[in-house]
Design a protein around this motif. Structure first.
Motif, PDB file in Angstrom:
ATOM      1  N   GLU B 520       0.860  -1.172   0.000  1.00 16.00           N
ATOM      2  CA  GLU B 520       0.000   0.000   0.000  1.00 16.00           C
ATOM      3  C   GLU B 520       0.900   1.226   0.000  1.00 16.00           C
ATOM      4  O   GLU B 520       2.047   1.148  -0.404  1.00 16.00           O
ATOM      5  CB  GLU B 520      -0.893   0.008   1.250  1.00 16.00           C
ATOM      6  CG  GLU B 520      -1.977  -1.045   1.276  1.00 16.00           C
ATOM      7  CD  GLU B 520      -3.096  -0.762   0.282  1.00 16.00           C
ATOM      8  OE1 GLU B 520      -3.815  -1.722  -0.054  1.00 16.00           O
ATOM      9  OE2 GLU B 520      -3.227   0.381  -0.159  1.00 16.00           O
ATOM     10  N   SER B 526      -1.134  -4.588   2.651  1.00 18.26           N
ATOM     11  CA  SER B 526      -2.444  -5.226   2.749  1.00 18.26           C
ATOM     12  C   SER B 526      -2.287  -6.716   2.498  1.00 18.26           C
ATOM     13  O   SER B 526      -1.358  -7.152   1.826  1.00 18.26           O
ATOM     14  CB  SER B 526      -3.402  -4.635   1.700  1.00 18.26           C
ATOM     15  OG  SER B 526      -3.738  -3.326   2.033  1.00 18.26           O
ATOM     16  N   ARG B 528      -4.046  -9.811   0.787  1.00 19.71           N
ATOM     17  CA  ARG B 528      -5.118 -10.319  -0.115  1.00 19.71           C
ATOM     18  C   ARG B 528      -5.216 -11.815   0.086  1.00 19.71           C
ATOM     19  O   ARG B 528      -4.210 -12.531   0.022  1.00 19.71           O
ATOM     20  CB  ARG B 528      -4.810  -9.983  -1.557  1.00 19.71           C
ATOM     21  CG  ARG B 528      -5.929 -10.465  -2.516  1.00 19.71           C
ATOM     22  CD  ARG B 528      -5.705 -10.028  -3.922  1.00 19.71           C
ATOM     23  NE  ARG B 528      -5.877  -8.596  -4.114  1.00 19.71           N
ATOM     24  CZ  ARG B 528      -7.056  -7.955  -4.170  1.00 19.71           C
ATOM     25  NH1 ARG B 528      -8.186  -8.620  -4.022  1.00 19.71           N
ATOM     26  NH2 ARG B 528      -7.102  -6.656  -4.369  1.00 19.71           N
ATOM     27  N   ARG B 578      -9.605  -8.394   0.976  1.00 24.12           N
ATOM     28  CA  ARG B 578      -8.381  -7.703   1.395  1.00 24.12           C
ATOM     29  C   ARG B 578      -8.497  -7.230   2.824  1.00 24.12           C
ATOM     30  O   ARG B 578      -9.517  -6.679   3.229  1.00 24.12           O
ATOM     31  CB  ARG B 578      -8.118  -6.486   0.504  1.00 24.12           C
ATOM     32  CG  ARG B 578      -7.475  -6.809  -0.837  1.00 24.12           C
ATOM     33  CD  ARG B 578      -7.389  -5.569  -1.693  1.00 24.12           C
ATOM     34  NE  ARG B 578      -6.245  -4.758  -1.339  1.00 24.12           N
ATOM     35  CZ  ARG B 578      -6.260  -3.425  -1.215  1.00 24.12           C
ATOM     36  NH1 ARG B 578      -7.371  -2.770  -1.389  1.00 24.12           N
ATOM     37  NH2 ARG B 578      -5.174  -2.766  -0.920  1.00 24.12           N
ATOM     38  N   VAL B 580      -6.995  -4.446   4.711  1.00 28.22           N
ATOM     39  CA  VAL B 580      -6.299  -3.265   4.201  1.00 28.22           C
ATOM     40  C   VAL B 580      -5.424  -2.630   5.259  1.00 28.22           C
ATOM     41  O   VAL B 580      -5.888  -2.298   6.348  1.00 28.22           O
ATOM     42  CB  VAL B 580      -7.344  -2.233   3.704  1.00 28.22           C
ATOM     43  CG1 VAL B 580      -6.638  -0.965   3.255  1.00 28.22           C
ATOM     44  CG2 VAL B 580      -8.165  -2.834   2.591  1.00 28.22           C
ATOM     45  N   GLY B 581      -4.155  -2.463   4.914  1.00 27.55           N
ATOM     46  CA  GLY B 581      -3.273  -1.591   5.674  1.00 27.55           C
ATOM     47  C   GLY B 581      -3.081  -1.896   7.149  1.00 27.55           C
ATOM     48  O   GLY B 581      -2.672  -1.043   7.914  1.00 27.55           O
ATOM     49  N   ARG B 582      -3.360  -3.088   7.601  1.00 22.19           N
ATOM     50  CA  ARG B 582      -3.246  -3.376   9.028  1.00 22.19           C
ATOM     51  C   ARG B 582      -1.805  -3.559   9.452  1.00 22.19           C
ATOM     52  O   ARG B 582      -1.437  -3.334  10.601  1.00 22.19           O
ATOM     53  CB  ARG B 582      -4.070  -4.627   9.361  1.00 22.19           C
ATOM     54  CG  ARG B 582      -4.190  -4.920  10.831  1.00 22.19           C
ATOM     55  CD  ARG B 582      -5.030  -3.872  11.561  1.00 22.19           C
ATOM     56  NE  ARG B 582      -6.379  -3.811  11.028  1.00 22.19           N
ATOM     57  CZ  ARG B 582      -7.379  -4.606  11.431  1.00 22.19           C
ATOM     58  NH1 ARG B 582      -7.166  -5.503  12.361  1.00 22.19           N
ATOM     59  NH2 ARG B 582      -8.582  -4.473  10.919  1.00 22.19           N
TER      60      ARG B 582
ATOM     61  N   ASP C 561     -12.684   1.599   5.547  1.00 24.89           N
ATOM     62  CA  ASP C 561     -13.288   0.540   4.722  1.00 24.89           C
ATOM     63  C   ASP C 561     -14.652   0.926   4.191  1.00 24.89           C
ATOM     64  O   ASP C 561     -15.336   0.129   3.565  1.00 24.89           O
ATOM     65  CB  ASP C 561     -13.384  -0.752   5.541  1.00 24.89           C
ATOM     66  CG  ASP C 561     -14.426  -0.642   6.651  1.00 24.89           C
ATOM     67  OD1 ASP C 561     -14.930  -1.702   7.097  1.00 24.89           O
ATOM     68  OD2 ASP C 561     -14.746   0.480   7.069  1.00 24.89           O
TER      69      ASP C 561
END
Lengths: 285, 612, 639
Positions: B520, B526, B528, B578, B580-582, C561
């Motif tokens: 990202e 991220s 997937r 996905r 996301v961004g964790r 999100d």
């Protein structure tokens, strides 16, 4: 006899198993200069600490100024000038301030007396005591002790650590003060010549007991020697053989008698001994 | 009086400069504290500055004073000089005590005066309140000085004694009912110092004064004992031997502190109230009368399980108490174990046993596993032993009716049924999921019984699941593998086991999981993930991404550590999903993809990764 | 030289014993208390743990300093240095022998530590359950400890040569460094004990080369200075410093002056701590700024003595009219007696909280609070706290780890009943339910404040605590909250219990059951989640972290999100480790990317970030006066 200023009868003190004093008897009359003689560890300082009330005895009687005491009360200590063997002054105080501090504890304190003593001994009053040498501290201690004009002066090995000149000066000052003021002086030492120089009476301490008490002359007459004797040393009633040694190639037999007249019964010519030799012979094991 | 005056004058000459500095210091510190109180967002009253001063700075002041007035006198041996003067030892003590008390009492008085003057601006102070604070702090100062004065006379031993006192107080506070913070002088300067406006703390005052009297008595005795020779001898510097001895004692004390676990005097855990079914060593909380029947049936069954297990495994001690609590919000197959503090508290577990889909036998086996773990002080959960624990529990609950080995068959698609795999129980749990690992262990246990018979299994399990000796002594004796090889023919066992799994149907649809890390912005990453089925995804299946951050070292990740992103598999699609961004580059993470079907939950994939 | 070195070693043997005990003392008890094949290397060697506090460093440093002191000043104190000088040996060699011997002891400790920890770790052969021993990390730690030992020893050496004038300045520097850490986190490296705090990126141990080089250089300078001082003028320095120290100016500069300065620094640190680190300034708004006048007025009701700013008299009077009724309501809810008159200070102007209370004192801010309903609620909340302290005899505060959620939660619960505020309550319930469901929380996460702080937003104690208190009342009766407080104060109540055990004991004392309450709480949260689905759906999930660095600014990006209301605001919280207090947490507001509405950027000044490896928490706020929804804390690194 005039009232004794200092008197002990059967004085005893133990430190654990060690007997520092074992039935010590001594007496000091008014106006006397009393030399308290003994080897290192004989109990001289212990005796003085008991007299000053710093330490309490385990047995016996102590009289000061005719009063029986146990732990010398304040009013009697105010009549005693004391010079300890080692000085534990407040190093940060000047000599003048120290005197001012000490003066508060003695009602008879006299600034003029102290200042005269300080001047006579060239004590710098505005310097901190921590900068003084050992000898200067001793002089200061004496000045402080004399500053309140005490009838009794107690000195514990006052000349320890002084050079010969300082020592002589100190002793002469003590003698001179005693003669001038009639002050009673009790001083301890292991140096016999000091006793010879200043003392009127001498007490010899051995193993916590009085070995001898009397005048210097009586001490000198008490012990005689025979030199180059051949055969067995003679004996006589009232006379004790202290030692039979060879010293520098010559045989020497030393005798002691409570009554000097008893020496005649030995039937041999006897010589005098120097006081130091007498002391050594009396206390040597 | 003249003598006392002389002694006081000496003290003032010696310490006067410092006392003046201390006065300035008190004012400065108090100013800073008042400023702190004024600007501090959590200030309740400006008198807090006085409280902080009394608690923190007064003891420091006292220690400094004790050092100057007492320790220095003896350390420099100047007390000998004083002894030779015509004064009483008591007079010296009185002077030092009085001066120290005056300084400390004066300091807290000044502190209170400053704080009160500022507080008066907008707080409704009363004389009664201020008097209370004044008396509390004065008595505290008196007690403090009494103790510090006496400690000063201990000379070279004062610091070790301080340390010992501190340790003893901590031990007492943490290991007994004694509360240091509310005792005597500590209670006087507790939170209530500046907040209690009405009631006088008579008990604390009395205790503090008693402590002060005892401390003073001890101090005077020390100073006068043997004409002061005791105090003088204590003032000598510590010898090297003494220092080493103190250091060693301190080390051992610290080790003991680390090791000793103070026991709290509390009653063992139990359920309260009437909605509880009880059996010998067992209690089931059912919350509502409607659930009582389920609770009783469960209680009877678990009690019987525990009795059977106790006999089968040959335990001398009974199992500790088992508590089962109904939790209606849990799913039918979701169980929880709660860690209880005390050794006598036993086991507490939760389950949704009122749910119609609840599988009582599976739950009973699970409870038995936990009970066996407790009985073996956790040794049964040790990785090489865990399969035996699970297998033993299953055999005791299911008896001859082996549970469906479907999930074990799923596992057998990916791994060869070997003993070596059984020793890697935790790794199996992580890779395939707890349900699969449990099924594998259960099927292995049943295979063992079919080869060697139940008595052999019982003997083997009793040996492995015996309560261990303490410490390293538990490691003595044969290894788990050696025990296994002594109990059975490994080749025959593995053959029988493999055969049982070959014929079983897993009930898990064929699927492949995929996982990739996508960059990202900047360092962010991220995840997937996706699941591809051979054919259409089952309509009632759920797919989930499980993830947890990892530390630098590998440790077991418990299910509660895992975060879960769940999606109906049918909604997953080709592109997958996905997270996301964790996570960021260089993070270590555990990633797993789980499939939930009626047969159970299985992990299609599990990896520990360090993200690029 | 060998003879000198051996003589020095022999004289330091007691420190060898001490070092062995400190470094390897666990060998005495661990094998008998623990099963070593179940222990991990990380579990045995505490210094390996990420972000471990500096305890190990401090102990090590003190040990090294003590050894340095034993090697040098003692020789001078005992006078034996003169004997050494009289021997036909060069003075530099004496110095080298002493340093070598001291470092031998220090480094022997390092070696012992490695040996004993490794020896205890080898029993666990499992490569999974593990902290499996890793040579790269082990050797790196050894190298760090050896270097640190040298640094500590060098400083101890310099301090010892300067004698008492040396140790105090060093202590002062350390205190200042410690204070500086709180106020200016990037300066944390000044504290040498920070060098040994283990920081990892992934599985790699991160070495902060800059601080190591700086401290190493300073240590070499210290060693060289000590050598120069000892070689030539050590005694003269000592005598000179002694003379200087004896003067009044000297006493001010050195002796007691230094000590007083040290204590003054302590006072300053107390001041700084009370203020805490500053957040970024709040952006200006259009609302007029309200200030409390210095002039105050006082009022007295039946139950309160009130002080308020004179310029807000109208607002104060409007509140004062109702406070006795609020008091009566709280008293009724808690089943308490009337108690003493409470002191209420309404001049409070804190940006950190709306009010605080302790024993019989409350502080509530009138300034800037125009919402009367909220004001009543806050006043009621603080009044509840005053009652809590009295009813529990301050025991609630003694067990703060277990009771923090109850203190705030029950205060909210009672306050909402006594001074209702529907919209605020709904918002709080929604945030609580969202967090509960999304993070799969359990009641065990709530009742242990430490566990809560490690993972979640601590302000959940208000919203979740309120719901737990409601569950308590519904399960154990309306009087349960007051009864629980009184149970804490009962005679013989056990102390120092873990949070769960504390509540088991407390609820048992009032005839109730923690499991029953927790079950009711679970059900209540599920019901809230279902009821408030629409509100919860409006709260986004935030994924993100450190995206990069632009010079002195670190860019923290949050990716939403879902689309959200434009009025929603975002912020990120920062702290150094999971055990940091709330007062040590920094908050930085984020800005939404106008081109990408689901992207929020937080520009964080490097000066605000507590350390190179830190934790952050992303939060969203839909109501500026309400509670935020926050993700769990996560680790991050400064790029």
């Amino acid at each position: 006899m005039a009232d004794l200023l200092v008197e002990t009868r059967g004085l005893t003190k133990r430190y654990g198993k060690v007997r520092a004093l074992d039935s010590l008897d001594l007496s000091v009359g008014p106006g006397e200069v009393y030399g308290f003689l003994g080897r290192n560890g004989a109990g001289k300082s212990t005796t003085i600490r008991i007299l000053m009330g710093i330490t309490k005895p385990d047995g016996g009687v102590v009289r000061l100024f005719g009063e029986p005491v146990r732990g010398t009360p304040v009013h009697l200590r105010q009549k005693i000038g004391y010079v300890a063997q080692e000085q534990s002054f407040y190093e940060w105080m000047t000599a003048a301030r120290l005197a001012k501090f000490v003066s508060r504890f003695y009602p008879t304190w006299d600034d003029a007396t102290f200042l005269a003593q300080a001047k006579a001994q060239a004590i710098p009053l505005d310097r901190k005591v921590g900068t003084f040498s050992g000898g200067m501290k001793m002089k200061l201690a004496l000045a402080l002790a004399l500053g309140h004009r005490p009838p009794l002066l107690i000195l514990d090995e006052p000349s320890a650590g002084l050079d010969p000149v300082a020592r002589r000066e100190f002793l002469e000052r003590v003698r001179e003060d005693a003669e001038r003021t009639g002050r009673t002086t009790f001083f301890s030492t292991h140096l016999v010549d000091e006793v010879e120089l200043v003392a009127d009476r001498v007490g010899i301490l051995e193993d916590g007991r009085t070995r001898f008490e009397g005048t210097v002359e009586a001490l000198a007459a008490r012990v005689r020697q025979v030199v180059d004797l051949e055969g067995e040393p003679p004996i006589a009633p009232g006379v004790r053989l202290l030692s039979d040694r060879v010293f520098r190639g010559r045989r020497r037999c030393v005798y002691e008698a409570d009554d000097p007249a008893a020496f005649g019964a030995l039937g041999v010519p006897l010589d005098d001994l120097p006081l130091e030799e007498i002391f050594i012979e009396m206390v040597r094991r | 009086m003249r003598r006392l005056g002389g002694l006081l004058l000496k003290e003032l000459w010696q310490h006067g400069g410092v006392l003046l500095l201390l006065a300035a210091f008190v004012a400065a510190v108090q100013g800073i504290l008042l400023l702190g109180s004024a600007v501090g967002p959590r200030t309740i009253t400006m008198l807090e500055a006085h409280a902080t001063f009394t608690r923190v700075f007064l003891p420091l002041l006292g220690i400094a004073l004790g050092h100057r007035l007492v320790v220095r006198e003896y350390h420099a041996h100047t007390q000998r000089f004083l002894e030779a003067l015509p004064l009483y030892r008591g007079e010296v003590l009185v002077t030092k005590l009085g001066l120290g008390l005056f300084v400390l009492a004066g300091a807290v008085t000044v502190s209170l005066a400053f704080a009160a003057a500022i507080a008066l601006v907008k707080e409704p102070l009363t004389w009664h309140w201020l008097t209370l604070i004044f008396v509390r702090t004065q008595v505290f100062a008196l007690t403090l000085w009494s103790v510090l004065f006496t400690m000063g006379l201990l000379g070279r031993w004062r610091i070790p004694v301080y340390l010992a006192m501190g340790l003893v107080l901590v031990f007492l506070d943490q290991g007994t009912d004694f509360e240091v913070a509310r005792f005597g002088p500590f209670g006087l300067v507790s939170e209530r110092l500046i907040l209690e406006r009405h009631a006088a703390p008579w008990a604390e005052l009395g205790t503090s004064l008693a402590i002060a009297a005892i401390a003073l008595g001890l101090g005077v005795a020390l100073a006068l004992l043997d004409e002061g020779s005791v105090a003088e001898s204590l003032a000598k510097p510590m010898s090297r031997r003494e220092r080493v001895a103190v250091g060693v004692v301190l080390c051992f004390a610290l080790i003991a502190w680390d090791v000793v676990d103070p026991k709290h005097d509390k009653a063992p855990f139990d359920f309260e109230g009437d909605a509880v079914v009880r059996r010998e060593g067992l209690a089931v909380l059912y919350l509502d009368e409607a659930n009582r029947g389920d609770a009783e049936a469960l209680a009877d069954a678990i009690a019987a399980d525990l009795a059977r297990a106790h006999d089968a495994l040959g335990y001398e001690e009974p199992f500790g108490p088992v508590h089962v609590a109904l939790r209606t919000t849990l799913e039918a197959d979701g169980y929880e174990e709660v860690e209880l503090e005390g050794e006598d508290d036993g086991l507490l577990v939760r389950a949704g046993f009122s749910d119609p889909a609840f599988d009582a036998r599976a739950f009973r086996a699970w409870v038995l596993e936990r009970a066996i773990e407790r009985a073996t002080d956790g040794r049964a959960a040790f990785e090489p032993n865990a399969w035996v624990r699970t297998g033993a529990a299953a055999l005791l609950v299911y008896g001859d009716e082996a549970p469906d080995p479907g999930l074990a068959a799923f596992w057998a698609r990916h791994r060869r049924p070997r003993y070596a795999a059984l020793e890697r129980f935790w790794r199996t749990e992580e890779r395939f999921g707890p349900e699969v690992a449990s099924a594998v262990a259960t099927s292995a246990a049943f295979a063992f019984v079919s080869v060697e018979g139940e008595p052999a299994w019982r003997a083997f399990a009793s040996e492995v699941l015996a309560p261990p000796a303490p410490g390293v002594f538990a490691m003595a004796g044969p290894s788990p593998r050696e025990r296994f090889e002594a109990a059975t023919d490994a080749a025959a066992f593995e053959a029988r086991w493999a055969a049982s799994l070959r014929t079983a149907s897993s009930g898990v649809p064929r699927a492949t999981a995929s996982l990739s890390i996508e960059p990202e912005e900047g360092l962010l990453r991220s995840v997937r993930w996706g699941v591809r089925f051979r054919g259409a995804p089952p309509p009632d299946a759920f797919c989930a991404l499980l993830h947890a951050p990892l530390g630098p070292f590998d440790e077991v990740v418990t299910p509660s550590d895992l975060s879960r992103e769940e999606v109906p598999c049918a909604e997953l699609g080709e592109a997958g999903s996905r997270l996301v961004g964790r996570y960021s580059a260089a993070d270590r993470v555990l990633l797993a993809i789980e499939l939930e079907v009626p047969a159970g939950r299985v992990r299609l994939l599990a990896e520990r990764r360090e993200l690029d | 030289m060998r003879a000198l070195y051996l003589k020095e070693l022999r004289s330091l043997w007691p420190f060898l014993v001490l070092t062995s005990l400190l470094m390897s003392g666990d060998l005495i008890h661990r094998p008998f208390m623990e099963r070593l094949d179940e222990q991990t290397w990380e579990g045995i060697a505490s210094y390996l743990r990420a972000g471990e506090d500096g305890t190990f460093g401090w102990v090590f440093a003190i040990l090294a300093v003590c050894i340095a002191y034993a090697a040098f000043p003692r020789e001078h104190d005992e006078g034996t240095i003169r004997f050494l000088h009289s021997l036909p040996v060069r003075r530099p060699l004496i110095f080298v022998a002493k340093v070598a011997a001291g470092l031998t002891i220090v480094w022997t400790g390092v070696g012992l530590l490695l040996l004993t920890d490794t020896a205890q770790s080898v029993w666990n052969t499992s490569s999974f359950e593990g902290g499996h021993w890793r040579a790269d990390i082990a050797l790196t730690h050894v190298a760090m400890q050896v270097a640190f030992g040298f640094i500590a020893y060098a400083h101890g050496l310099l301090g010892s040569v300067l004698r008492r004038f040396g140790i105090l300045p060093y202590a002062l520097v350390l205190v200042v460094a410690s204070i500086l850490k709180d106020v200016f986190p990037p300066a944390a490296w000044i504290d040498p004990t920070e060098l040994l705090v283990a920081r990892y990126e992934g599985s790699h141990l991160v070495i902060a080369w800059g601080p190591w080089i700086a401290h190493g250089f300073v240590a070499l300078v210290a060693l060289a200075t000590a050598y120069a001082a000892w070689m030539g003028p050590a005694d003269r320095i000592g005598a000179g410093l002694g003379r200087a120290g004896a003067t009044l100016a000297g006493k001010l500069a050195f002796g007691c002056g230094t000590a007083l300065a040290g204590v003054g620094v302590l006072a300053l640190s107390a001041l700084v701590s009370s203020i805490g680190p500053s957040d970024e300034p709040i952006e200006p708004t259009d609302e007029p700024v309200e200030v409390a006048s210095i002039d105050t007025r006082q009022a007295r009701t039946a139950r309160y003595e009130v002080t308020y700013p004179a310029n807000l008299e109208a607002r104060a009077s409007a509140l004062i009219e109702h406070i006795d009724a609020i008091h009566a309501g709280v008293q009724r809810e808690l089943g308490a007696d009337v108690g003493p008159v409470l002191v209420a200070d309404l001049t409070e102007t804190s940006s950190e909280h709306l009010g605080i209370a302790s024993w019989t004192h409350l502080r509530v801010g009138l300034v800037g609070e125009r919402d009367v309903v909220r004001l009543h609620h806050t006043f009621a909340h603080e009044t509840v706290h005053a009652f809590q302290h009295r009813l529990s005899d301050l025991r609630q505060g003694d067990a703060e780890r277990a009771t923090h959620f109850f203190a705030e939660g029950s205060a909210e619960h009672v306050a909402f009943r006594v001074a209702p505020n529907g919209p605020a309550h709904r918002q709080a319930r929604a945030v609580a339910a969202a967090t509960w469901a999304r993070h799969r929380m359990s009641s065990d996460d709530l009742i242990d404040e430490r566990a809560l702080r490690r993972r979640f937003d601590t302000s959940l104690v208000y919203s979740l605590g309120d719901r737990w208190s409601a569950a308590l009342a519904s399960t154990c009766g309306d009087a349960a909250i007051g009864d629980a407080l009184r149970a804490m104060a009962r005679e013989g109540a056990p102390r120092d219990l873990a949070p769960r055990a504390f509540w088991e004991d407390t609820l048992r004392a009032i005839g109730c059951d923690l499991e029953s309450v927790d079950a009711a709480f679970d059900a209540l949260m599920d019901a809230d989640a279902e009821e408030l689905t629409d509100v919860i759906d409006g709260l986004p999930r935030l994924g993100g972290g450190v995206a990069g660095r632009d010079g002195a600014t670190v860019r923290v990006v949050a990716l939403l999100d879902r689309d959200v209301d434009p009025s929603m605001t975002f912020f990120v919280r920062l702290r150094s480790d999971p055990d940091s207090e709330d007062t040590e947490t920094i908050t930085v507001r984020g800005q939404r990317d106008p081109d990408a509405p689901r992207r929020v950027v937080h520009r964080v000044s490097r000066a605000l970030i507590p350390s190179s490896r830190f934790q952050l928490q992303l939060c969203a706020l839909d109501d500026p006066r309400g509670w935020p929804f926050c993700e769990t804390w996560q680790w991050a690194s400064v790029p």
